[in-house]
Design a protein around this motif. Sequence first.
Motif, PDB file in Angstrom:
ATOM      1  N   ILE A 185       1.075  10.403  -1.714  1.00 59.58           N
ATOM      2  CA  ILE A 185       0.474  10.455  -0.379  1.00 59.58           C
ATOM      3  C   ILE A 185       1.501   9.955   0.635  1.00 59.58           C
ATOM      4  O   ILE A 185       1.771   8.755   0.721  1.00 59.58           O
ATOM      5  CB  ILE A 185      -0.808   9.601  -0.305  1.00 59.58           C
ATOM      6  CG1 ILE A 185      -1.821  10.069  -1.352  1.00 59.58           C
ATOM      7  CG2 ILE A 185      -1.418   9.654   1.088  1.00 59.58           C
ATOM      8  CD1 ILE A 185      -3.049   9.192  -1.481  1.00 59.58           C
TER       9      ILE A 185
ATOM     10  N   MET B 199       0.705   4.374  -2.555  1.00 61.29           N
ATOM     11  CA  MET B 199       0.427   5.717  -2.044  1.00 61.29           C
ATOM     12  C   MET B 199       1.568   6.669  -2.356  1.00 61.29           C
ATOM     13  O   MET B 199       1.357   7.844  -2.656  1.00 61.29           O
ATOM     14  CB  MET B 199       0.153   5.653  -0.543  1.00 61.29           C
ATOM     15  CG  MET B 199      -1.148   4.930  -0.210  1.00 61.29           C
ATOM     16  SD  MET B 199      -1.400   4.668   1.555  1.00 61.29           S
ATOM     17  CE  MET B 199      -1.935   6.304   2.057  1.00 61.29           C
TER      18      MET B 199
ATOM     19  N   GLU C  44       1.292   9.728   3.791  1.00 62.37           N
ATOM     20  CA  GLU C  44       0.733   8.981   4.920  1.00 62.37           C
ATOM     21  C   GLU C  44       0.876   7.476   4.771  1.00 62.37           C
ATOM     22  O   GLU C  44       0.660   6.734   5.738  1.00 62.37           O
ATOM     23  CB  GLU C  44      -0.748   9.344   5.110  1.00 62.37           C
ATOM     24  CG  GLU C  44      -0.985  10.690   5.748  1.00 62.37           C
ATOM     25  CD  GLU C  44      -0.951  11.849   4.765  1.00 62.37           C
ATOM     26  OE1 GLU C  44      -1.302  12.980   5.156  1.00 62.37           O
ATOM     27  OE2 GLU C  44      -0.552  11.637   3.600  1.00 62.37           O
ATOM     28  N   GLY C  45       1.242   6.997   3.580  1.00 62.21           N
ATOM     29  CA  GLY C  45       1.484   5.564   3.401  1.00 62.21           C
ATOM     30  C   GLY C  45       2.594   5.044   4.289  1.00 62.21           C
ATOM     31  O   GLY C  45       2.666   3.842   4.584  1.00 62.21           O
TER      32      GLY C  45
ATOM     33  N   SER D 110       0.835  -1.213   0.000  1.00 66.20           N
ATOM     34  CA  SER D 110       0.000   0.000   0.000  1.00 66.20           C
ATOM     35  C   SER D 110       0.862   1.252   0.000  1.00 66.20           C
ATOM     36  O   SER D 110       0.544   2.246  -0.658  1.00 66.20           O
ATOM     37  CB  SER D 110      -0.909   0.010   1.234  1.00 66.20           C
ATOM     38  OG  SER D 110      -1.769  -1.095   1.227  1.00 66.20           O
ATOM     39  N   SER D 111       1.972   1.192   0.748  1.00 62.14           N
ATOM     40  CA  SER D 111       2.860   2.343   0.854  1.00 62.14           C
ATOM     41  C   SER D 111       3.466   2.704  -0.506  1.00 62.14           C
ATOM     42  O   SER D 111       3.568   3.883  -0.855  1.00 62.14           O
ATOM     43  CB  SER D 111       3.972   2.042   1.869  1.00 62.14           C
ATOM     44  OG  SER D 111       4.796   3.161   2.067  1.00 62.14           O
TER      45      SER D 111
END
Length: 368
Positions: A269, A264, A271-272, A260-261
Amino acid sequence: MFKKIGSELKKHVLTGISYMIPLVIAGAVIMAIARVGGSFFGITDIWDAKYADSANSFISLLHSLDGFGGLALGMMFPVIAAFIGYSIADKLALAPGLVGGLLARDIGAGFLGALAAGLIAGYTCLLIKKYVKLPKAAASIVPVFLVPVFGTLITVLIINYVVGIPFADLNTALENWLNGMSGSNQILMAAIIGAMVGFDLGGPVNKAAVTTAMALLTSGIYAPNTAAQVAIIIPPLGLGLATLIAKRKYNAEMREAGKSSLIMGLVGISEGAIPFAVESPLKVIPATVLGSAVGGALAVGLGAINQAPISGFYGWFTVENWPVYILAIAVGTLIVAGMSVALRKASAGEEMAGSSYDDEIDEAEWEA
């Protein structure tokens, strides 16, 4: 008490920022499209009025697009002021905040002036609502007449005659200082912004650096934004990469977070990276700070210029000198990944799983 006040102020400011960012992105991207389009015709100043009536209708359109983008970008100050006020006193403060933000923009008080306008508007309207009491028959005029009129009047008077002048002077001094930077000074500035962005991954320090960098775009100052947009994506990309190159150091849950990181990070993003920072802050945060600082400094030092507040991969190729921009991202990402792997021990679950697996192999070989 002071902690509570600080927490409330932070909440109100972040609310304003959250409403402002879409405007900034829309305006800056439209301007970037116009300027990149102009570059195909060898035009580096598509905003100049001489292109408004160009014989080439496409060039005229690009000039108009640049103006539309500038219009959206110019709304950032009234919008942030209005929604800071909204966070404090609900819709009562929208009109005073909008007018105060416009005034802050027009007198050159900039981002700080807009923040002040929002706070003044919000608390002024809140106080009027709380303390001005009229007979029941006339109570309805408080929200529809007294609050917008006196809220706006008090806000603009304070901004124009008390707060605006020092903030305008401070804003001008900051712009002159940043414009006067060159060489090692500019690289140091980019490293500081990168480190701030990588420090709390979407928190107040990160937001302060990113928002200030975006606000400076309205003054044609691009180096802070370049550093910030590079630094935003380095932590999630680096930590996602770390889970791929050192799988046995991360349990199944963190490996999923790593996937996911990476996604993102690619779309911009930061925040990942938060799951990793929460799990192991003393090992992750030094890596994200250093990687983001180096990436931001490299991008600015090697001459990349990002004129739009876009960090995702879809904006990389609109950056001036984009190959060195991507190189800076890659270097920062490798620093974060390398430090994270080096500082991290294999997770207990993975070590046990590995030992069990090895024992089964040894037993099978012995039986054979």
